[in-house]
Design a protein around this motif. Sequence first.
Motif, short mmCIF file in Angstrom:
data_model
loop_
_atom_site.label_atom_id
_atom_site.label_comp_id
_atom_site.label_asym_id
_atom_site.label_seq_id
_atom_site.Cartn_x
_atom_site.Cartn_y
_atom_site.Cartn_z
N MET A 1 14.04 48.61 -8.06
CA MET A 1 14.59 47.99 -9.27
C MET A 1 15.73 48.86 -9.83
O MET A 1 15.60 50.08 -9.91
CB MET A 1 13.50 47.80 -10.33
CG MET A 1 14.00 47.18 -11.61
SD MET A 1 12.70 46.83 -12.81
CE MET A 1 11.85 45.47 -11.99
N TYR A 2 16.83 48.22 -10.20
CA TYR A 2 17.99 48.94 -10.71
C TYR A 2 17.84 49.23 -12.20
O TYR A 2 17.23 48.46 -12.95
CB TYR A 2 19.27 48.15 -10.44
CG TYR A 2 19.52 47.93 -8.98
CD1 TYR A 2 19.98 48.97 -8.18
CD2 TYR A 2 19.29 46.70 -8.38
CE1 TYR A 2 20.20 48.79 -6.82
CE2 TYR A 2 19.51 46.51 -7.03
CZ TYR A 2 19.96 47.55 -6.25
OH TYR A 2 20.17 47.36 -4.91
N THR A 3 18.42 50.35 -12.63
CA THR A 3 18.44 50.74 -14.03
C THR A 3 19.89 50.83 -14.50
O THR A 3 20.82 50.72 -13.69
CB THR A 3 17.76 52.10 -14.24
OG1 THR A 3 18.55 53.10 -13.56
CG2 THR A 3 16.35 52.11 -13.68
N LYS A 4 20.09 51.08 -15.78
CA LYS A 4 21.45 51.24 -16.28
C LYS A 4 22.16 52.38 -15.57
O LYS A 4 23.32 52.25 -15.17
CB LYS A 4 21.44 51.49 -17.79
CG LYS A 4 22.85 51.57 -18.38
CD LYS A 4 22.83 51.78 -19.89
CE LYS A 4 22.60 53.24 -20.23
NZ LYS A 4 22.85 53.53 -21.66
N ASN A 5 21.46 53.48 -15.38
CA ASN A 5 22.09 54.65 -14.76
C ASN A 5 22.47 54.40 -13.30
O ASN A 5 23.53 54.83 -12.85
CB ASN A 5 21.18 55.87 -14.87
CG ASN A 5 21.11 56.40 -16.28
OD1 ASN A 5 22.01 56.17 -17.08
ND2 ASN A 5 20.04 57.11 -16.61
N THR A 6 21.60 53.71 -12.55
CA THR A 6 21.94 53.45 -11.15
C THR A 6 23.10 52.46 -11.06
O THR A 6 23.96 52.58 -10.17
CB THR A 6 20.73 52.90 -10.37
OG1 THR A 6 20.26 51.69 -10.97
CG2 THR A 6 19.60 53.93 -10.33
N LEU A 7 23.17 51.51 -11.98
CA LEU A 7 24.29 50.58 -11.98
C LEU A 7 25.59 51.30 -12.35
O LEU A 7 26.65 51.04 -11.75
CB LEU A 7 24.03 49.43 -12.96
CG LEU A 7 22.93 48.45 -12.56
CD1 LEU A 7 22.68 47.45 -13.68
CD2 LEU A 7 23.26 47.72 -11.27
N ILE A 8 25.53 52.22 -13.29
CA ILE A 8 26.73 52.98 -13.66
C ILE A 8 27.23 53.78 -12.46
O ILE A 8 28.45 53.87 -12.23
CB ILE A 8 26.46 53.89 -14.87
CG1 ILE A 8 26.32 53.05 -16.14
CG2 ILE A 8 27.57 54.92 -15.04
CD1 ILE A 8 25.94 53.83 -17.37
N LYS A 9 26.32 54.36 -11.69
CA LYS A 9 26.74 55.10 -10.50
C LYS A 9 27.47 54.19 -9.52
O LYS A 9 28.48 54.60 -8.91
CB LYS A 9 25.52 55.75 -9.84
CG LYS A 9 24.96 56.94 -10.61
CD LYS A 9 23.76 57.53 -9.90
CE LYS A 9 23.19 58.70 -10.68
NZ LYS A 9 21.97 59.28 -10.03
N ASP A 10 26.97 52.96 -9.36
CA ASP A 10 27.65 52.01 -8.49
C ASP A 10 29.04 51.67 -9.03
O ASP A 10 30.02 51.59 -8.27
CB ASP A 10 26.84 50.72 -8.36
CG ASP A 10 25.61 50.89 -7.48
OD1 ASP A 10 25.51 51.92 -6.78
OD2 ASP A 10 24.73 49.99 -7.50
N ILE A 11 29.13 51.47 -10.33
CA ILE A 11 30.41 51.13 -10.95
C ILE A 11 31.40 52.28 -10.78
O ILE A 11 32.60 52.06 -10.50
CB ILE A 11 30.23 50.78 -12.44
CG1 ILE A 11 29.28 49.57 -12.59
CG2 ILE A 11 31.58 50.46 -13.09
CD1 ILE A 11 28.81 49.34 -14.02
N GLU A 12 30.92 53.51 -10.93
CA GLU A 12 31.79 54.68 -10.79
C GLU A 12 32.42 54.76 -9.41
O GLU A 12 33.54 55.25 -9.25
CB GLU A 12 30.99 55.96 -11.06
CG GLU A 12 30.64 56.17 -12.53
CD GLU A 12 29.71 57.36 -12.75
OE1 GLU A 12 29.63 57.84 -13.88
OE2 GLU A 12 29.04 57.78 -11.77
N GLN A 13 31.73 54.26 -8.40
CA GLN A 13 32.23 54.32 -7.02
C GLN A 13 33.08 53.12 -6.64
O GLN A 13 33.58 53.03 -5.52
CB GLN A 13 31.05 54.44 -6.06
CG GLN A 13 30.24 55.73 -6.24
CD GLN A 13 28.98 55.76 -5.39
OE1 GLN A 13 28.79 54.94 -4.50
NE2 GLN A 13 28.11 56.74 -5.65
#
Length: 260
Positions: A1-13
């Motif tokens: 399950m994705y969290t805000k922090n894991t989504l932010i990491k994806d966005i950063e890349q």
Amino acid sequence: MYTKNTLIKDIEQSGIRKTGTLLIHSSMKAIGEVEGRGDTVLDAFIEYMKEGLLLFPTHSWSDKNLQDGIYDPKTEPSCVGILPNLFMKRADAIRSMHPTHSVTAIGSMAQAYVQRDSNVLRNGDVLTPCPRDGCFGGLYDEEAQLLFLGATLKTNTYIHSIEEWLNIPDRINPQSRKIKLLSEDGEASEIDLHGHYFSRGNVSKNYDKLLIPMLHMGIAKEVKIGDAVSYVVEVKPMTDWVIGLLKENPSLFDDDQPIE
């Protein structure tokens, strides 16, 4: 399950410019399981873009919209998905006054940006879906990026804009309808709205023919955010390229034939 922090990491890349202007076409389902669901997805993008301008299309052009002939930006639902409907309800979100092709913005420049649609209305009582001086035209001026978050380029409203600016035939309905607009202070005004018109069927189903050439040219980039295979597109080079294509072949999007 994705969290805000894991989504932010994806966005950063992803190559999204955190201080720039970003408009997101989205499919919540494509992202996968997210803790907190759609609100968490929005939290991630809002936090990442806190120094920039974040936009969602909050369109209301469907047959179920504007049935009373009144557009109230505070209450008219969007017909383009879960995330736009959640986004426009955020306390600091500002929705534009276009009755069918509004955008909603969050950021320090949000008020000035959505004012573009209001300014178009002040210049006359006739409105089309995506005028050059409106919010979609502003994406070019801001050298914005588009994110197709689990969505295909068939959802690329911006191409409608380009076709409108170039007066491509059979795109704007010559027949108008009266729409009453309710401003934030409750004042009402009436406009003549000319919607889209496609004599050969909805041409947007052919907009995704742009994807492969744009990937090859570096105008678009494939990324993954959560489970969603997504595409980041640079507005300015896409616009300049597509304008050239349409000037050479105004019927470019009347069929699904590949671009040579």
